[in-house]
Design a protein around this motif. Structure first.
Motif, PDB file in Angstrom:
ATOM      1  N   THR A   1       0.857  -1.182   0.000  1.00  0.00           N
ATOM      2  CA  THR A   1       0.000   0.000   0.000  1.00  0.00           C
ATOM      3  C   THR A   1       0.891   1.229   0.000  1.00  0.00           C
ATOM      4  O   THR A   1       1.831   1.325   0.806  1.00  0.00           O
ATOM      5  CB  THR A   1      -0.915   0.029   1.245  1.00  0.00           C
TER       6      THR A   1
ATOM      7  N   ALA B   1       1.255   5.597  -0.121  1.00  0.00           N
ATOM      8  CA  ALA B   1       0.577   6.868   0.151  1.00  0.00           C
ATOM      9  C   ALA B   1       1.624   7.956   0.318  1.00  0.00           C
ATOM     10  O   ALA B   1       2.769   7.694   0.688  1.00  0.00           O
ATOM     11  CB  ALA B   1      -0.287   6.761   1.412  1.00  0.00           C
ATOM     12  N   TRP B   2       1.225   9.192   0.047  1.00  0.00           N
ATOM     13  CA  TRP B   2       2.105  10.348   0.270  1.00  0.00           C
ATOM     14  C   TRP B   2       1.948  10.770   1.725  1.00  0.00           C
ATOM     15  O   TRP B   2       0.853  10.774   2.267  1.00  0.00           O
ATOM     16  CB  TRP B   2       1.748  11.488  -0.665  1.00  0.00           C
ATOM     17  N   SER B   3       3.053  11.133   2.344  1.00  0.00           N
ATOM     18  CA  SER B   3       3.004  11.398   3.781  1.00  0.00           C
ATOM     19  C   SER B   3       4.001  12.475   4.172  1.00  0.00           C
ATOM     20  O   SER B   3       4.806  12.937   3.356  1.00  0.00           O
ATOM     21  CB  SER B   3       3.308  10.097   4.545  1.00  0.00           C
TER      22      SER B   3
ATOM     23  N   CYS C   1       5.942   8.658  10.976  1.00  0.00           N
ATOM     24  CA  CYS C   1       5.225   8.795   9.705  1.00  0.00           C
ATOM     25  C   CYS C   1       3.746   9.002   9.993  1.00  0.00           C
ATOM     26  O   CYS C   1       3.119   8.208  10.709  1.00  0.00           O
ATOM     27  CB  CYS C   1       5.428   7.546   8.850  1.00  0.00           C
ATOM     28  N   ARG C   2       3.172  10.066   9.447  1.00  0.00           N
ATOM     29  CA  ARG C   2       1.767  10.368   9.706  1.00  0.00           C
ATOM     30  C   ARG C   2       0.819   9.389   9.014  1.00  0.00           C
ATOM     31  O   ARG C   2      -0.360   9.353   9.319  1.00  0.00           O
ATOM     32  CB  ARG C   2       1.452  11.794   9.246  1.00  0.00           C
ATOM     33  N   CYS C   3       1.344   8.608   8.095  1.00  0.00           N
ATOM     34  CA  CYS C   3       0.492   7.661   7.373  1.00  0.00           C
ATOM     35  C   CYS C   3       0.404   6.316   8.086  1.00  0.00           C
ATOM     36  O   CYS C   3      -0.679   5.857   8.423  1.00  0.00           O
ATOM     37  CB  CYS C   3       1.010   7.484   5.947  1.00  0.00           C
ATOM     38  N   CYS C   4       1.557   5.680   8.313  1.00  0.00           N
ATOM     39  CA  CYS C   4       1.543   4.327   8.875  1.00  0.00           C
ATOM     40  C   CYS C   4       1.915   4.273  10.347  1.00  0.00           C
ATOM     41  O   CYS C   4       1.787   3.227  10.979  1.00  0.00           O
ATOM     42  CB  CYS C   4       2.478   3.418   8.078  1.00  0.00           C
TER      43      CYS C   4
ATOM     44  N   THR D   1       8.092  -2.194   5.449  1.00  0.00           N
ATOM     45  CA  THR D   1       7.814  -0.801   5.074  1.00  0.00           C
ATOM     46  C   THR D   1       9.026  -0.230   4.346  1.00  0.00           C
ATOM     47  O   THR D   1      10.156  -0.646   4.566  1.00  0.00           O
ATOM     48  CB  THR D   1       7.535   0.091   6.303  1.00  0.00           C
TER      49      THR D   1
ATOM     50  N   HIS E   1      10.222   3.875   3.442  1.00  0.00           N
ATOM     51  CA  HIS E   1       9.931   5.308   3.490  1.00  0.00           C
ATOM     52  C   HIS E   1      10.968   6.022   2.636  1.00  0.00           C
ATOM     53  O   HIS E   1      12.176   5.925   2.885  1.00  0.00           O
ATOM     54  CB  HIS E   1       9.945   5.822   4.931  1.00  0.00           C
TER      55      HIS E   1
ATOM     56  N   ARG F   1       8.786  15.900   2.204  1.00  0.00           N
ATOM     57  CA  ARG F   1       7.692  14.975   1.962  1.00  0.00           C
ATOM     58  C   ARG F   1       8.227  13.560   1.720  1.00  0.00           C
ATOM     59  O   ARG F   1       9.368  13.382   1.284  1.00  0.00           O
ATOM     60  CB  ARG F   1       6.838  15.430   0.778  1.00  0.00           C
TER      61      ARG F   1
ATOM     62  N   CYS G   1       5.312   6.743   1.548  1.00  0.00           N
ATOM     63  CA  CYS G   1       5.173   5.687   2.554  1.00  0.00           C
ATOM     64  C   CYS G   1       4.665   4.424   1.861  1.00  0.00           C
ATOM     65  O   CYS G   1       3.604   4.434   1.221  1.00  0.00           O
ATOM     66  CB  CYS G   1       4.202   6.128   3.647  1.00  0.00           C
TER      67      CYS G   1
END
Length: 552
Positions: A317, A319-321, A329-332, A525, A527, A544, A547
């Motif tokens: 998966t 995503a931009w984070s 990380c604000r996403c995961c 993961t 990053h 930026r 993620c």
């Protein structure tokens, strides 16, 4: 937990003698304990720091019946991507403009007689055709206009010079006129014994995007017999090989590029992640980016994102984070790598800086053997410092040259309030009473901090680095100097990357990153920090992240 913080304060002197407003470096509560650990741990072990207004006044400083209001403000870090570009553009707007005269290009193809009349109307006729072809290229004129110019020159002189053909070739390659490039290639091969770097590179670029791409490989091999091809040459051929599904040629040239110590272009990685199916090799590209502190541009990050999402059976998966100030990380929710160096990394960096910067071949262009030995003995006698201040550099943040000593004193007092052991580095002229260097202020500075004043012709950066590294991994330094010259003195890329990481964790500049901005993985993961702007300087880091997480 990191402490790269360049803190800018707005200082308002309320006294009648000091009515100007100055922006200057200072610091907030960063005091480590004797082992170099942060003393105030809250919020998941993160040192708690809050924006605040500090009133500061002591009887020592009030001899002029003045009080100071220190108010923190937090502009973007000097390491944040785009800061240098915005500063340069601001300075450019302030600078006077200059104008360069150009030929006015025709709007249609001209007959030979018309070109002759135009040439005779110019003052400088000797290089008319070269300058006109440059103008046509710059203005993006139609190909037929340039061809009509070549016709005129051929009729006038009976031949076309190498330089003119090269200018025309550049125009054709930029405009994507590959069929015309094939004709020029035939002409130049038949008319000249060899091709220069510029022509070879242009032919590689043009041939590489056509069905005749293997001729680009042949031109690349010819270049290698004379000199090392550029990363751009390799990139054009690798992209062509990937596009035509020749993975062996593509990865073979990529390995050759790396072996020669060249840094691949972003377009090279974009092509590989777009068209290659070699999973482990592509993960190796990410590891290369990590090891070399390289950040993909946004279009390459997009390609990497698509590649991960396309992997069958792995359920990635993407995503931009962004990262929180604590390095999460604000996403995961993964915690990013710490900015702090390990004990082994710190020792390695310290040894290299001491050898290549402090004791390097050119160090005595910046000081004398006697002065350097005197400073080493001075540092050895003192307890380990918590913070080292580049006094002259910090003072000069105040544009009012009559307030230099006040600015430096304000920084020292704020650090001294936090019970830090301070070293101020300066030059001997600062001890001579003057409008800039008030005698009383300089006495107070020497009471509140350890001070070492070098000769006026000496550079203080080597002293600053020596004192900071000698004091231990907890010691920070305050300076606006980004130390690029000193980083360049280090012998290899690994040590330069360690220096940059240490610098961001120890130089007091704007914000406190507690995490490292670098490509990183935990297995499940990835990053990947990426450039979402085209104006990042080499010492800045992206803000930026891409993620990537694998579902279980």
């Amino acid at each position: 937990m990191g402490s790269t913080l360049l803190l800018k304060f707005r200082i308002c002197f309320i006294s009648p003698q000091l009515t100007s407003t100055a922006r200057f470096l200072c610091t907030r509560d960063i005091k480590p304990n004797l082992e170099g650990r942060q003393i105030d741990r809250k919020n998941s072990g993160q040192t708690r720091i809050a924006n605040r207004t500090i009133r500061h006044g002591t009887e020592d400083v009030n001899t002029k019946k003045s009080s100071m209001l220190l108010q923190t403000s937090f502009p973007k870090s000097v390491f944040a991507a785009g800061t240098a570009k915005r500063t340069a553009e601001l300075m450019k707007r302030k600078a006077p403009r200059c104008f360069i005269g150009k030929y006015q290009p025709p709007e249609r193809p001209l007959l030979p007689a018309e070109w002759k009349d135009l040439k005779e109307s110019q003052e400088n006729r000797e290089r008319f055709e070269i300058q006109m072809m440059n103008t046509l290229f710059t203005c993006g004129s139609e190909l037929n206009i340039a061809k009509s110019l070549l016709t005129f020159v051929a009729m006038e002189k009976g031949t076309l010079s190498y330089e003119l053909l090269l200018r025309y070739l550049t125009l054709c390659v930029k405009g994507g006129h590959d069929d015309e490039v094939f004709d020029i290639y035939k002409i130049m091969r038949g008319s000249f014994p060899s091709l220069d770097t510029g022509a070879s590179s242009l032919f590689i670029k043009s041939f590489g995007r056509t069905a005749r791409w293997r001729e680009a490989v042949e031109i690349l091999q010819e270049i290698k017999q004379v000199f090392t091809p550029s990363p751009r040459n390799y990139s054009d051929v690798i992209a062509a090989a990937v596009h035509h599904r020749d993975a062996t040629t593509a990865w073979g040239l990529y390995d050759e590029l790396i072996e020669k110590g060249l840094s691949p272009h972003q377009e090279t990685w974009d092509a590989l992640f777009t068209g290659s199916e070699q999973h482990e090799r592509l993960l190796g590209v990410l590891v290369y980016m990590r090891n070399n502190q390289i950040y993909p541009q946004q279009n390459v990050a997009n390609t990497i994102k698509s590649w991960f999402e396309s992997l069958n059976g792995q359920k990635w998966t993407a995503a931009w984070s962004t990262a929180t100030p604590k390095g999460v990380c604000r996403c995961c929710g993964s915690e990013l790598e710490s900015i702090q160096l390990s004990a082994e990394e710190y020792q390695e960096l310290k040894d290299r800086v001491m050898t290549d910067v402090i004791q390097g071949r050119d160090v005595f262009n910046k000081t004398t053997p006697e002065e350097l030995e005197s400073f080493k003995a001075f540092v050895k006698r003192k307890p380990a410092f918590d913070v080292v201040i580049d006094g002259l550099n910090v003072a000069n943040i105040n544009k009012d040259k009559t307030k230099l000593s006040e600015t430096l004193l304000a920084v020292v007092l704020e650090l001294e309030r936090q019970a830090l052991n301070i070293l101020v580095l300066g030059r001997k002229h600062m001890l001579r009473p003057s409008k800039s260097w008030d005698r009383h202020n300089m006495i107070l500075i020497q009471q509140k901090a350890h001070c070492f004043f070098t000769e006026n012709i000496s550079e203080d950066d080597p002293f600053l680095l020596y004192a900071t590294l000698h004091s231990g991994n907890h010691c920070r330094f305050v300076s606006r100097d980004l130390m690029r010259d000193h980083k360049a003195c280090l012998p290899d890329g690994v040590t330069r990357r360690l220096f940059f990481k240490w610098q961001r964790g120890h130089q007091l500049v704007v914000s406190i990153p507690c995490f490292d901005t670098i490509v990183q993985t935990t297995g499940n993961t990835w990053h990947v920090p990426y450039d979402d702007t085209g104006d990042r300087s080499t010492y800045e880091v992206p803000q930026r992240w891409l993620c990537l997480t694998k579902k279980h």
